[in-house]
Design a protein around this motif. Structure first.
Motif, PDB file in Angstrom:
ATOM      1  N   SER A   1     -22.007 106.946 -28.062  1.00  0.00           N
ATOM      2  CA  SER A   1     -21.867 107.967 -29.100  1.00  0.00           C
ATOM      3  C   SER A   1     -20.797 108.936 -28.613  1.00  0.00           C
ATOM      4  CB  SER A   1     -23.229 108.609 -29.312  1.00  0.00           C
ATOM      5  OG  SER A   1     -23.130 109.884 -29.820  1.00  0.00           O
TER       6      SER A   1
ATOM      7  N   LYS B   1     -26.470 107.441 -26.179  1.00  0.00           N
ATOM      8  CA  LYS B   1     -27.789 107.765 -26.764  1.00  0.00           C
ATOM      9  C   LYS B   1     -28.810 106.713 -26.327  1.00  0.00           C
ATOM     10  CE  LYS B   1     -28.295 110.606 -30.681  1.00  0.00           C
ATOM     11  NZ  LYS B   1     -27.134 111.130 -31.381  1.00  0.00           N
TER      12      LYS B   1
ATOM     13  N   GLU C   1     -35.568 110.078 -28.469  1.00  0.00           N
ATOM     14  CA  GLU C   1     -34.135 109.892 -28.190  1.00  0.00           C
ATOM     15  C   GLU C   1     -33.601 110.978 -27.280  1.00  0.00           C
ATOM     16  OE1 GLU C   1     -32.065 107.869 -32.006  1.00  0.00           O
ATOM     17  OE2 GLU C   1     -31.379 109.889 -31.487  1.00  0.00           O
TER      18      GLU C   1
ATOM     19  N   SER D   1     -29.819 112.075 -24.830  1.00  0.00           N
ATOM     20  CA  SER D   1     -28.402 111.784 -24.593  1.00  0.00           C
ATOM     21  C   SER D   1     -28.045 111.861 -23.125  1.00  0.00           C
ATOM     22  CB  SER D   1     -27.552 112.828 -25.321  1.00  0.00           C
ATOM     23  OG  SER D   1     -26.922 112.240 -26.401  1.00  0.00           O
TER      24      SER D   1
END
Ligand SMILES: [Zn+2]
Length: 622
Positions: A522, A527, A588, A590
């Motif tokens: 991403s 991600k 989720e 990052s």
């Protein structure tokens, strides 16, 4: 309700109050016993004077005693259980078939009248008044002549007669290693009464629960027999055999000797006797005397000598990591049928490799803390004594035997995974006798119990785990802690909410399975989508390995825990992510570097989280 609270606080006057509970009480008993053993017939007679103090808020109109030896009779519950369980204890059966197609025969079912065990009450009186009693199986119910009011005591005087069974389980005569007398569960033992009510469990196979108190025991036996057991011998100078003060000349008069033991603040009393015992002692720097009693057999002597300094090292390890051993002596005695813990002593089989001898001693000695000091109800919560003992003894062995395993608990995890996948698992709240299979009991109590603690280290951090054990000792030594008591200590030490852990791990067979669902580029970052597949919640540690061989960790706290553990990898940079609430199946986060920089992503690199499916825990881009 109000009245009840008033009654309870009144009772706490002059009694040790436990800060954890508004209303904790425990019964108290003082035993005075005189027994006479006939080593030819294996019969014994005894008198028992017992002063029972009712610290409960209830008026008691009855009491119960255990008569454990009655289990060793054809047709007993223990016998029938052996004949009906799918996987009987091998020590208690004879295989009449082949190894492939076994046909087990209960050894209890084959006992002749002069080989069975029994314990008969001959007379029983309360403060001089005869009482009505009714023995059924291994329990006798006694209707008190006058009800026992809260805060009062009664003197119960009993005459009893017993026969020591052939050794089949734990106790008995003429063990497989030819120890004459393994005298455990041998006397009429008062059942415990606590906030849950009476614990008059029949003796079917599993373990014990008893009333805290003091024992004064006199045992008369042939003068050639050497005894080891619970308590401090009062008349060592008359007895000799290594119990006398150095330099004392011991003259043994008559055919029999009377051994006088006093054991303060215990909830059981056990002993063993054999005419061929060697008796060695070792004084430890902390002032505890270690006794070793083992058969005079050339092939085991060296192991039993080498065991002695290791036992001192174990004592030191447990003193430091749990809390100080409070009694004056601990005896390692060859006897019984494997290893079993008793107050101030253990009976173990002694014809073992050195590693196994140290292993069984490490385990049984740890029970001096996780059973004989922190006296959980072994019948109802076997995972608390077996699991905690296995945890600390694996840690101790790893250090003392210099095994240097990175995960000293790996065998327990392996056994737990086998159990969880077997379809035979029952929750740890199952009563020890009510598991369908012995296998399910053993893995739930020992392995899943050990993983309970090892995994708690993953959840709250290793330092907090060890601090929890020490605080648990401080708050609950000489008491009967429950699973919730332990959980509350862990919560107070860590500052986290842990009810979800106790509930899911011990009251259900829910399993843990987390996985890496997707990894997507991403822009300049990556991600990662994690997935909760199992029903049981957990906080999640993630390790990211980069192509330049640097590492970074991420931590997703569990929302219902309301807290974050300290960084378990202080030399690695850790990002604490927003909490993950259990009901959300995915999560989720990052990584601040492009996917092309990443070599691998791993959930829980410590493997202390008991994830039943590891195949989805790591992803590698190499
Ligand atoms: Zn054990």
């Amino acid at each position: 309700m109000k009245k009840f609270i008033v009654a309870c606080s009144a009772l706490l006057v002059g009694f040790v109050a436990v800060a954890q509970n508004d209303c904790y009480w425990q019964q108290h008993v003082d035993y005075r016993m005189e027994v006479d053993m006939d080593v030819k017939t294996f019969r014994y007679t005894g008198t028992q004077e017992l002063v029972y103090t009712n610290n409960s808020p209830d008026v008691l109109d009855k009491v119960f005693y255990h008569l454990y030896f009655n289990a060793f009779q054809p047709g007993s519950e223990m016998d029938v259980r052996l004949k009906t369980i799918e996987d009987p204890d091998k020590r208690m059966v004879t295989n009449k078939g082949t190894k492939e197609e076994p046909e087990f025969e209960s050894r209890i079912g084959k006992l002749k009248p002069d080989e069975i065990g029994y314990l008969d009450v001959k007379s029983l009186a309360q403060d001089g008044k005869p009482v009505v009693y009714d023995a059924e199986g291994t329990i006798v119910e006694v209707k008190l002549a006058s009800p026992l009011k809260p805060g009062t005591s009664a003197k119960l005087v009993m005459e009893f007669e017993g026969q020591v069974p052939l050794q089949i389980r734990r106790s008995g005569r003429n063990s497989a290693e030819s120890v004459a007398l393994s005298m455990t569960q041998w006397y009429p033992k008062l059942a415990e009464y606590d906030a849950e009510g009476w614990h008059a469990d029949p003796y079917i196979g599993r373990e014990f629960h008893g009333v805290w108190g003091n024992f004064d025991v006199k045992i008369s036996i042939d003068k050639d027999y050497i005894i080891g057991g619970t308590g401090n011998l009062q008349n060592g100078d008359e007895i000799g055999y290594g119990y006398e003060k150095p330099g004392t000349k011991v003259k043994r008069k008559g055919k029999k000797l009377t051994w006088h033991f006093i054991a303060p603040d215990v909830h059981d009393f056990a002993w063993a006797a054999d005419p061929e015992y060697i008796h060695d002692t070792l004084e430890t720097p902390g002032g505890v005397t270690l006794h070793f009693l083992y058969k005079d057999k050339a092939e085991i002597k060296e192991n039993w000598k080498n065991l002695q300094p290791k036992t001192a090292a174990l004592l030191d390890f447990y003193n430091k990591n749990i809390g100080p051993y409070p009694w004056k002596q601990y005896s390692v005695i060859q006897g019984g049928d494997g290893g079993m813990e008793y107050a101030m002593c253990t009976l173990i089989t002694g014809e073992r490799s050195f590693g196994s001898l140290v292993g069984v001693t490490a385990h049984e000695m740890a029970h001096a803390w996780f059973q004989h000091l922190l006296a959980t109800n072994e019948s109802k919560h076997p995972w608390m004594d077996e699991g905690f003992t296995s945890f600390i003894s694996d840690l101790a062995e790893n250090e003392i035997m210099e095994r240097n395993k990175q995960n000293p608990f790996e065998n327990a995890y392996r056994s737990y995974f086998m159990l969880a996948m077997s379809g035979k698992e029952q929750p740890q709240t199952t009563h020890g006798d009510r598991y369908a299979m012995n296998m399910a009991y053993s893995y739930a109590a020992y392995s899943k119990g050990e993983v309970f603690l090892a995994q708690l280290g993953y959840i709250i951090g290793q330092d907090k785990l060890m601090e929890t054990l020490r605080k648990y000792y401080e708050d609950f030594k000489f008491k009967h802690p429950t699973p919730n008591d332990f959980k509350r200590v862990a919560e107070k030490v860590s500052g986290f909410q842990l009810d979800w852990y106790l509930t899911d791990w011990t009251m259900t067979t829910n399993t843990i399975d987390y996985g890496i669902k997707a990894v997507k580029e991403s822009g300049d970052s990556t991600k990662v989508t994690l997935e909760r597949i199992g029903l049981m919640p957990m906080p999640i540690d993630v390790l990211v390995v980069y192509n330049d061989d640097t590492y970074e960790t991420f931590y997703a706290p569990l929302r219902m825990m309301h807290g974050e553990k300290a960084n378990p990898y202080p030399n690695l940079e850790r990002t604490v992510l927003p909490s993950w609430a259990w009901a959300y199946p995915t999560y989720e986060f990052s990584i601040g570097r492009p996917k092309s920089d990443i070599k691998a992503i791993v959930i829980d690199p410590s493997e202390l989280m008991a994830d039943v499916d590891k195949s989805n825990n790591a992803i590698s881009f190499e």
